[in-house]
Design an enzyme around this catalytic site. Structure first.
Site, PDB file in Angstrom:
ATOM      1  N   ASN A 110       0.845  -1.189   0.000  1.00  0.00           N
ATOM      2  CA  ASN A 110       0.000   0.000   0.000  1.00  0.00           C
ATOM      3  C   ASN A 110       0.884   1.244   0.000  1.00  0.00           C
ATOM      4  O   ASN A 110       1.582   1.529   0.971  1.00  0.00           O
ATOM      5  CB  ASN A 110      -0.897  -0.041   1.251  1.00  0.00           C
TER       6      ASN A 110
ATOM      7  N   LYS B  26       0.416   3.765   2.876  1.00  0.00           N
ATOM      8  CA  LYS B  26       1.019   3.371   4.147  1.00  0.00           C
ATOM      9  C   LYS B  26       2.534   3.599   4.111  1.00  0.00           C
ATOM     10  O   LYS B  26       3.114   4.079   5.086  1.00  0.00           O
ATOM     11  CB  LYS B  26       0.694   1.904   4.450  1.00  0.00           C
TER      12      LYS B  26
ATOM     13  N   ASP C 212      -0.195  -3.677  11.724  1.00  0.00           N
ATOM     14  CA  ASP C 212      -1.560  -4.114  11.449  1.00  0.00           C
ATOM     15  C   ASP C 212      -2.431  -3.097  12.138  1.00  0.00           C
ATOM     16  O   ASP C 212      -2.194  -2.728  13.294  1.00  0.00           O
ATOM     17  CB  ASP C 212      -1.839  -5.521  11.968  1.00  0.00           C
TER      18      ASP C 212
END
Length: 197
Positions: free
Chosen positions: A9, A12, A69
């Site tokens: 991603n 991110k 996470d």
């Protein structure tokens, strides 16, 4: 030091780079280095999933690896979607994409009044620097869930997550970093890493 960020991603990776880049880490995405490594996120907590990703990628590449996470925990839904945030709409046959997840969240909360739409984003980070050398931390950000999507920045549930000043998707990236769950976790990590020097 070259570090793999266990994500494909780009959003991110950008968030990690804004905070950890100035510390001298050369951050590269898993997508650039080892895109074929798939780690099943089947832990019961965010930290279990982050640790599993970081350890597995480090084991297979030998390169220090950082993983997070993260997810959204909505009080009115008993903490859901929680660790299933990325796959929230899977059970409805829509696949796990941001739009489907957001549509499901709005459906689940359609009869919940504004004052009961409290929620928090949680981010757990695991940084494997070497064999048996792991640094871990968690960060949170409190907010509420809106009634419609607002803003074009961000990803995931950002358009629905409201904080003072707007949704996560409507505030500048630097401002989001200052208050976000991942920003809070990364600043804790920054302190832990500086203490090691």
């Amino acid at each position: 030091m070259k570090v793999i960020v266990a994500t494909k991603n780009q959003h991110k990776l950008t968030e990690f780079s804004r905070i950890l880049g100035p510390l001298g880490y050369q951050l590269v995405s898993q997508g650039e280095v080892c895109p074929d490594i798939e780690v099943e996120e089947d832990g019961d907590t965010f930290l279990e999933n982050a640790r599993k990703k970081a350890v597995e990628i480090f084991r297979r590449t030998g390169i220090p690896t950082i993983a997070d996470d993260s997810g959204l925990c909505v009080d009115a839904l008993g903490g859901a979607p929680g660790v299933h945030s990325a796959r929230y709409a899977d059970d409805e046959g829509e696949g796990h994409n941001d739009a489907a997840n957001n549509r499901k969240l709005l459906r689940e909360l359609k009869d919940v009044p504004a004052e009961q739409r409290t929620a928090r984003f949680v981010s757990a980070i695991s940084f494997v620097l070497g064999e048996g050398d792991v640094v871990e931390c968690e960060g949170t950000c409190e907010g509420t869930i809106g009634f419609q999507s607002l803003g074009d920045n961000g990803f995931g549930y950002d358009p629905l997550f409201l904080v003072e000043g707007g949704s996560f998707a409507s505030i500048p990236g630097e401002e989001k970093d200052r208050i976000s769950h991942r920003g809070n976790a990364l600043r804790k990590l920054q302190v832990l890493l500086e203490e090691r020097k």
